[in-house]
Design a protein around this motif. Sequence first.
Motif, PDB file in Angstrom:
ATOM      1  N   TYR A 324      55.291 -29.856 -35.672  1.00  0.00           N
ATOM      2  CA  TYR A 324      56.359 -30.712 -36.158  1.00  0.00           C
ATOM      3  C   TYR A 324      55.971 -31.668 -37.283  1.00  0.00           C
ATOM      4  CZ  TYR A 324      58.883 -29.081 -32.067  1.00  0.00           C
ATOM      5  OH  TYR A 324      59.502 -28.292 -31.145  1.00  0.00           O
ATOM      6  N   ILE A 325      54.694 -31.980 -37.444  1.00  0.00           N
ATOM      7  CA  ILE A 325      54.315 -33.017 -38.405  1.00  0.00           C
ATOM      8  C   ILE A 325      53.497 -32.438 -39.556  1.00  0.00           C
ATOM      9  CG2 ILE A 325      53.189 -35.237 -38.701  1.00  0.00           C
ATOM     10  CD1 ILE A 325      55.632 -35.322 -36.869  1.00  0.00           C
ATOM     11  N   PHE A 326      52.312 -31.938 -39.288  1.00  0.00           N
ATOM     12  CA  PHE A 326      51.421 -31.439 -40.333  1.00  0.00           C
ATOM     13  C   PHE A 326      51.037 -29.991 -40.059  1.00  0.00           C
ATOM     14  CE2 PHE A 326      50.318 -36.071 -40.686  1.00  0.00           C
ATOM     15  CZ  PHE A 326      50.760 -36.240 -41.981  1.00  0.00           C
ATOM     16  N   PRO A 327      51.898 -29.026 -40.371  1.00  0.00           N
ATOM     17  CA  PRO A 327      51.475 -27.630 -40.238  1.00  0.00           C
ATOM     18  C   PRO A 327      50.200 -27.386 -41.049  1.00  0.00           C
ATOM     19  CG  PRO A 327      53.820 -27.769 -40.708  1.00  0.00           C
ATOM     20  CD  PRO A 327      53.270 -29.154 -40.878  1.00  0.00           C
ATOM     21  N   ASP A 328      49.285 -26.628 -40.474  1.00  0.00           N
ATOM     22  CA  ASP A 328      48.012 -26.256 -41.119  1.00  0.00           C
ATOM     23  C   ASP A 328      47.028 -27.414 -41.221  1.00  0.00           C
ATOM     24  OD1 ASP A 328      49.031 -23.742 -41.443  1.00  0.00           O
ATOM     25  OD2 ASP A 328      49.261 -23.847 -43.620  1.00  0.00           O
ATOM     26  N   GLY A 329      47.354 -28.598 -40.715  1.00  0.00           N
ATOM     27  CA  GLY A 329      46.435 -29.727 -40.825  1.00  0.00           C
ATOM     28  C   GLY A 329      45.221 -29.563 -39.927  1.00  0.00           C
ATOM     29  N   GLU A 330      44.096 -30.096 -40.373  1.00  0.00           N
ATOM     30  CA  GLU A 330      42.865 -30.077 -39.586  1.00  0.00           C
ATOM     31  C   GLU A 330      42.130 -31.404 -39.746  1.00  0.00           C
ATOM     32  OE1 GLU A 330      40.739 -25.946 -39.166  1.00  0.00           O
ATOM     33  OE2 GLU A 330      41.270 -26.239 -41.272  1.00  0.00           O
ATOM     34  N   LEU A 331      41.512 -31.848 -38.652  1.00  0.00           N
ATOM     35  CA  LEU A 331      40.671 -33.037 -38.666  1.00  0.00           C
ATOM     36  C   LEU A 331      39.300 -32.669 -38.116  1.00  0.00           C
ATOM     37  CD1 LEU A 331      43.069 -35.684 -37.040  1.00  0.00           C
ATOM     38  CD2 LEU A 331      42.820 -35.144 -39.474  1.00  0.00           C
ATOM     39  N   THR A 332      38.314 -33.467 -38.463  1.00  0.00           N
ATOM     40  CA  THR A 332      36.991 -33.365 -37.850  1.00  0.00           C
ATOM     41  C   THR A 332      36.373 -34.759 -37.870  1.00  0.00           C
ATOM     42  OG1 THR A 332      34.892 -32.150 -37.871  1.00  0.00           O
ATOM     43  CG2 THR A 332      35.815 -32.769 -40.007  1.00  0.00           C
ATOM     44  N   GLY A 333      35.099 -34.859 -37.534  1.00  0.00           N
ATOM     45  CA  GLY A 333      34.435 -36.151 -37.503  1.00  0.00           C
ATOM     46  C   GLY A 333      33.893 -36.565 -38.858  1.00  0.00           C
ATOM     47  N   SER A 334      33.599 -37.853 -38.975  1.00  0.00           N
ATOM     48  CA  SER A 334      33.076 -38.370 -40.245  1.00  0.00           C
ATOM     49  C   SER A 334      31.720 -37.762 -40.586  1.00  0.00           C
ATOM     50  CB  SER A 334      32.969 -39.893 -40.189  1.00  0.00           C
ATOM     51  OG  SER A 334      32.126 -40.301 -39.115  1.00  0.00           O
ATOM     52  N   GLY A 335      30.954 -37.362 -39.560  1.00  0.00           N
ATOM     53  CA  GLY A 335      29.659 -36.734 -39.824  1.00  0.00           C
ATOM     54  C   GLY A 335      29.786 -35.434 -40.596  1.00  0.00           C
ATOM     55  N   THR A 336      30.818 -34.657 -40.287  1.00  0.00           N
ATOM     56  CA  THR A 336      31.054 -33.402 -41.004  1.00  0.00           C
ATOM     57  C   THR A 336      31.418 -33.684 -42.455  1.00  0.00           C
ATOM     58  OG1 THR A 336      31.822 -32.376 -38.949  1.00  0.00           O
ATOM     59  CG2 THR A 336      32.393 -31.267 -41.002  1.00  0.00           C
ATOM     60  N   ILE A 337      32.201 -34.734 -42.677  1.00  0.00           N
ATOM     61  CA  ILE A 337      32.566 -35.110 -44.045  1.00  0.00           C
ATOM     62  C   ILE A 337      31.333 -35.540 -44.825  1.00  0.00           C
ATOM     63  CG2 ILE A 337      33.871 -36.776 -45.425  1.00  0.00           C
ATOM     64  CD1 ILE A 337      35.904 -36.801 -43.039  1.00  0.00           C
ATOM     65  N   ILE A 338      30.523 -36.397 -44.218  1.00  0.00           N
ATOM     66  CA  ILE A 338      29.315 -36.882 -44.892  1.00  0.00           C
ATOM     67  C   ILE A 338      28.377 -35.725 -45.211  1.00  0.00           C
ATOM     68  CG2 ILE A 338      27.210 -38.241 -44.542  1.00  0.00           C
ATOM     69  CD1 ILE A 338      28.986 -40.241 -42.970  1.00  0.00           C
ATOM     70  N   LYS A 339      28.177 -34.826 -44.252  1.00  0.00           N
ATOM     71  CA  LYS A 339      27.299 -33.668 -44.478  1.00  0.00           C
ATOM     72  C   LYS A 339      27.767 -32.846 -45.665  1.00  0.00           C
ATOM     73  CE  LYS A 339      27.784 -29.947 -42.046  1.00  0.00           C
ATOM     74  NZ  LYS A 339      27.808 -28.971 -40.927  1.00  0.00           N
ATOM     75  N   ASN A 340      29.076 -32.593 -45.742  1.00  0.00           N
ATOM     76  CA  ASN A 340      29.585 -31.778 -46.835  1.00  0.00           C
ATOM     77  C   ASN A 340      29.535 -32.498 -48.172  1.00  0.00           C
ATOM     78  OD1 ASN A 340      30.963 -28.981 -46.094  1.00  0.00           O
ATOM     79  ND2 ASN A 340      31.193 -30.343 -44.324  1.00  0.00           N
ATOM     80  N   MET A 341      29.693 -33.805 -48.173  1.00  0.00           N
ATOM     81  CA  MET A 341      29.512 -34.541 -49.420  1.00  0.00           C
ATOM     82  C   MET A 341      28.062 -34.468 -49.867  1.00  0.00           C
ATOM     83  SD  MET A 341      31.967 -37.935 -48.998  1.00  0.00           S
ATOM     84  CE  MET A 341      31.523 -38.572 -50.627  1.00  0.00           C
ATOM     85  N   GLN A 342      27.134 -34.663 -48.938  1.00  0.00           N
ATOM     86  CA  GLN A 342      25.711 -34.634 -49.280  1.00  0.00           C
ATOM     87  C   GLN A 342      25.264 -33.257 -49.768  1.00  0.00           C
ATOM     88  OE1 GLN A 342      24.291 -35.976 -45.472  1.00  0.00           O
ATOM     89  NE2 GLN A 342      23.945 -38.067 -46.196  1.00  0.00           N
ATOM     90  N   ASN A 343      25.863 -32.209 -49.219  1.00  0.00           N
ATOM     91  CA  ASN A 343      25.470 -30.847 -49.579  1.00  0.00           C
ATOM     92  C   ASN A 343      26.148 -30.340 -50.839  1.00  0.00           C
ATOM     93  OD1 ASN A 343      23.901 -30.796 -47.295  1.00  0.00           O
ATOM     94  ND2 ASN A 343      25.287 -29.506 -46.103  1.00  0.00           N
ATOM     95  N   ASN A 344      27.086 -31.142 -51.378  1.00  0.00           N
ATOM     96  CA  ASN A 344      27.882 -30.627 -52.487  1.00  0.00           C
ATOM     97  C   ASN A 344      28.090 -31.658 -53.593  1.00  0.00           C
ATOM     98  OD1 ASN A 344      28.915 -27.806 -51.548  1.00  0.00           O
ATOM     99  ND2 ASN A 344      29.161 -29.144 -49.764  1.00  0.00           N
TER     100      ASN A 344
END
Length: 431
Positions: A324-344
């Motif tokens: 009803y609100i965000f079709p296809d939306g996904e969340l994860t933890g801040s650690g996953t975000i930080i890891k991907n920023m550091q790797n990219n």
Amino acid sequence: MTSFTPMSVAEMIDALITPPNPFRWEAFDGSATGPEDAKYTVRLTRPEGLAYIATNPGDVGLARAWMTGGLELEGEHLAHPYGIFDSLRDLYDQFRKPDAATMIRLVRSLRAKGALQIQPIPEVEHTSWLHKRINQGLSRHSKERDAEVISHHYDVGNEFYELFLGDSMTYTCAYYPTPDSSLEEAQENKYRLIFEKLRLREGDRLLDIGCGWGGMVRYAARRGVKAIGATLSKEQAEWARAKIKEEGLEDLAEIRHQDYRDIPESDFDAVSSIGLLEHVGVDNYARYFSFLSGKLRPGGLMLNHCITYPDNHKTRKGEFIDRYIFPDGELTGSGTIIKNMQNNGFEVLHEENLRFDYMRTLHDWCENLKANWDKAVELVGLPTARLWGMYMAGSEWGFEHNVIQLHHVLGVKLLDDGSRGDVPERMWWTV
């Protein structure tokens, strides 16, 4: 042949919910169950409400019954039913699957009461649309499908959003200088915080992706920064362009109705992503941050502001939010975000959790919706208005109880020699 006596609604509820029931239930057939001194009384007003709950026990069934008026709640305003969520948490833990014999009795009883046939809610259902797009070969997070998902959520109508977002027209977490600051003060303070974290100065260039109604773009332009914003919502873009013209910022501020992946310019001094990552998909994080690193000059800064989970294990949201609100939306933890920023392409300089600020933001949005309830119903219809009240109140509860969080992660694109350029060693912004 043994005669069959249909179960009362109260008996059906008792068959589906393990005692103690956190609610008092009163039904259209005159039956009742649950403790008489329960904090909240739920009224099932017609068979359709019962059908939604019985055929999909949990958040989707209850939400459908709520949106259609088949379920009414005593003591809570439709725009801000915040108080029920403690009891709802207990209720979800107490749903049970009946044995085979009881299930047969339930089905026969539901049929006898005309409560087996359910229909989608045309004003708010996304499921049939999503299935159609999947069948047409539109993969999750393709540009065309992302554009349609965003349109379904944000193109409800600018006038409706104005009712609860207030003058700032900002649909992301504010940053409250004090707990009792106004929503407008807090949203202005949020833009101030991001502007300072990005070390923006007159003459700099900013790219704001997922720019919404252009609040960050206009804030930066008023301070002499050349800012480009991109949104997939046509209605947001039109509103933002009109506001830019009204404020006389056309020489510095530009809003594009465009996928951020199609922005051709590069060598920006800073990139802000305020509430976009929730729509990107966890599997696409590496490409996302690599793309944004490529948009920055060496030494440029990027601020990612998004909703997260408290840990890094879960990625998909609940069925209610996805449907009803965000079709296809996904969340994860801040650690996953930080890891991907550091790797990219980024050195991460700072991160912080602002979940209590989002709790306060949602509280203020709900109170604004309550104050403008009749107009909201007139604009979007009662089912959609009920949906937004439930969604925002539940989100407020979620931030308060650490079910979800809001994180700022600040990174710098390093120079070829591995240095930060002129970026200071220590925090340079005002909290």
